[in-house]
Design an enzyme around this catalytic site. Sequence first.
Site, PDB file in Angstrom:
ATOM      1  N   SER A 199     -13.007   1.882  10.596  1.00 35.38           N
ATOM      2  CA  SER A 199     -12.300   1.962   9.316  1.00 35.38           C
ATOM      3  C   SER A 199     -12.997   1.153   8.229  1.00 35.38           C
ATOM      4  O   SER A 199     -13.481   0.037   8.466  1.00 35.38           O
ATOM      5  CB  SER A 199     -10.872   1.451   9.478  1.00 35.38           C
ATOM      6  OG  SER A 199     -10.231   1.414   8.225  1.00 35.38           O
ATOM      7  N   ALA A 200     -13.000   1.711   7.022  1.00 36.18           N
ATOM      8  CA  ALA A 200     -13.535   1.003   5.852  1.00 36.18           C
ATOM      9  C   ALA A 200     -12.705  -0.243   5.526  1.00 36.18           C
ATOM     10  O   ALA A 200     -13.139  -1.090   4.744  1.00 36.18           O
ATOM     11  CB  ALA A 200     -13.573   1.942   4.657  1.00 36.18           C
ATOM     12  N   ASP A 201     -11.523  -0.361   6.140  1.00 36.06           N
ATOM     13  CA  ASP A 201     -10.706  -1.575   5.934  1.00 36.06           C
ATOM     14  C   ASP A 201     -11.488  -2.830   6.345  1.00 36.06           C
ATOM     15  O   ASP A 201     -11.356  -3.887   5.725  1.00 36.06           O
ATOM     16  CB  ASP A 201      -9.420  -1.527   6.773  1.00 36.06           C
ATOM     17  CG  ASP A 201      -8.440  -0.458   6.312  1.00 36.06           C
ATOM     18  OD1 ASP A 201      -8.674   0.159   5.257  1.00 36.06           O
ATOM     19  OD2 ASP A 201      -7.437  -0.248   7.031  1.00 36.06           O
TER      20      ASP A 201
ATOM     21  N   LYS B  83      -5.472  10.805   0.791  1.00 35.35           N
ATOM     22  CA  LYS B  83      -5.583   9.484   1.403  1.00 35.35           C
ATOM     23  C   LYS B  83      -6.838   8.834   0.828  1.00 35.35           C
ATOM     24  O   LYS B  83      -7.942   9.359   0.991  1.00 35.35           O
ATOM     25  CB  LYS B  83      -5.674   9.628   2.928  1.00 35.35           C
ATOM     26  CG  LYS B  83      -5.879   8.318   3.669  1.00 35.35           C
ATOM     27  CD  LYS B  83      -5.871   8.537   5.185  1.00 35.35           C
ATOM     28  CE  LYS B  83      -6.467   7.362   5.925  1.00 35.35           C
ATOM     29  NZ  LYS B  83      -6.599   7.607   7.371  1.00 35.35           N
TER      30      LYS B  83
ATOM     31  N   GLU C  66       0.830  -1.213   0.000  1.00 34.72           N
ATOM     32  CA  GLU C  66       0.000   0.000   0.000  1.00 34.72           C
ATOM     33  C   GLU C  66       0.864   1.263   0.000  1.00 34.72           C
ATOM     34  O   GLU C  66       2.086   1.206   0.195  1.00 34.72           O
ATOM     35  CB  GLU C  66      -0.932  -0.004   1.215  1.00 34.72           C
ATOM     36  CG  GLU C  66      -0.185   0.009   2.535  1.00 34.72           C
ATOM     37  CD  GLU C  66      -0.959   0.725   3.629  1.00 34.72           C
ATOM     38  OE1 GLU C  66      -1.369   1.879   3.405  1.00 34.72           O
ATOM     39  OE2 GLU C  66      -1.135   0.136   4.706  1.00 34.72           O
TER      40      GLU C  66
ATOM     41  N   ASP D 164     -16.585   5.861  14.355  1.00 36.15           N
ATOM     42  CA  ASP D 164     -15.400   5.755  13.503  1.00 36.15           C
ATOM     43  C   ASP D 164     -14.906   4.309  13.431  1.00 36.15           C
ATOM     44  O   ASP D 164     -14.213   3.820  14.323  1.00 36.15           O
ATOM     45  CB  ASP D 164     -14.295   6.690  14.020  1.00 36.15           C
ATOM     46  CG  ASP D 164     -13.157   6.822  13.012  1.00 36.15           C
ATOM     47  OD1 ASP D 164     -13.074   5.987  12.090  1.00 36.15           O
ATOM     48  OD2 ASP D 164     -12.353   7.755  13.147  1.00 36.15           O
TER      49      ASP D 164
ATOM     50  N   VAL E 175      -5.483   0.401   3.158  1.00 32.42           N
ATOM     51  CA  VAL E 175      -5.660  -1.049   3.057  1.00 32.42           C
ATOM     52  C   VAL E 175      -6.888  -1.361   2.192  1.00 32.42           C
ATOM     53  O   VAL E 175      -6.825  -2.198   1.288  1.00 32.42           O
ATOM     54  CB  VAL E 175      -5.793  -1.686   4.464  1.00 32.42           C
ATOM     55  CG1 VAL E 175      -6.278  -3.130   4.376  1.00 32.42           C
ATOM     56  CG2 VAL E 175      -4.457  -1.613   5.198  1.00 32.42           C
TER      57      VAL E 175
ATOM     58  N   LYS F 268      -3.878  -1.843  14.278  1.00 32.62           N
ATOM     59  CA  LYS F 268      -3.088  -0.810  14.945  1.00 32.62           C
ATOM     60  C   LYS F 268      -3.523  -0.665  16.396  1.00 32.62           C
ATOM     61  O   LYS F 268      -4.708  -0.620  16.701  1.00 32.62           O
ATOM     62  CB  LYS F 268      -3.238   0.516  14.208  1.00 32.62           C
ATOM     63  CG  LYS F 268      -2.289   0.560  13.017  1.00 32.62           C
ATOM     64  CD  LYS F 268      -2.144   1.943  12.456  1.00 32.62           C
ATOM     65  CE  LYS F 268      -3.285   2.275  11.555  1.00 32.62           C
ATOM     66  NZ  LYS F 268      -3.336   1.476  10.334  1.00 32.62           N
TER      67      LYS F 268
END
Length: 299
Positions: A140-142, A86, A25, A138, A106, A159
């Site tokens: 993540s779209a990951d 981003k 990435e 919140d 990602v 993370k």
Amino acid sequence: MNDFLDVEVKVIQALQANKPVIALESTIISHGMPYPENIQVAKKLEEIAIDAGVIPATICLMDGKIKVGLNDNELEQLAVSKDVAKVSRRDLSRVLASKKTGATTVAATMIAANLAGIKVFATGGIGGVHHRAEASFDISADLNELAQTPVIVVSAGAKAILDLPKTMEVLETYGVPVYGYKTDNFPAFYSAKSNLKVDRIDSVEKIVKIFNTNAKLGFKNGILIANPIPKKYEIPYPEMQKHIEIALEKANKNAIKGRELTPFLLAEIVKITKGSSLETNIRLVENNVALACRIAKAF
Ligand code: PSU
Ligand code: MN
């Protein structure tokens, strides 16, 4: 779709000859690490793959194309430029349409890898559910991407700035298989272990088998391989937790949210640890690339 894909010749040749290829990435380069460490890391990761006999394909957006496989100039541009977007799933069409330069997260890297026919992708740590997500929403779209795009993602867990138990719950809800590589504990990015349990897997051949079985079942999801940082490079979990709390507090005070939150927290932690978290971050990505190469070869 191919109108938007620009795959490097080396990568096309390797894929056609059924030779191993891994995706890398670019958000980690543009937004995850400071210059000049970011460009050194980007090049080192490619070298690790090449030395293992694997073709690396770093992915980004440039000139209205999804570029799969970058040359040194393009890598440098991503590392130096302050004006790189981003790009997650929702941003792909906008950044392509405006022909701007974008670094893929990602989620977006998985989409691009899948379009190009690359099955294995190495990153540092995926995004996930942030602390206080019950108020901010919140997530993540990951995670959603892992639910719908069939790519194996090698990551040092998620993370550690995230709410790891909630992240694991969402992955389970989405039906994403998560395996700890040679570990029963879900790794926490900078630390080899968190106190969360994970299903263990001990060989790359098994990973390939599960991926293929998943495909034969008609499932479209990805698979998350949680690969712990080697113990000698880790920052132990209890120590790291203290630093992370300070960074979270500062983000909260400054009302940092949305796409800025993850880069802000990573940069704060580098400051708090006087650079040692950056060193750790670099080691864990290198370790993930090495494992991704072994998985790609097992295909
Ligand atoms: N891993 C790292 N550094 C990073 C990231 C991952 O070691 O900067 C990036 C990835 O691109 C990941 C993104 O997809 O952070 C998650 O951002 P968000 O939480 O806004 O979805
Ligand atoms: Mn987010």
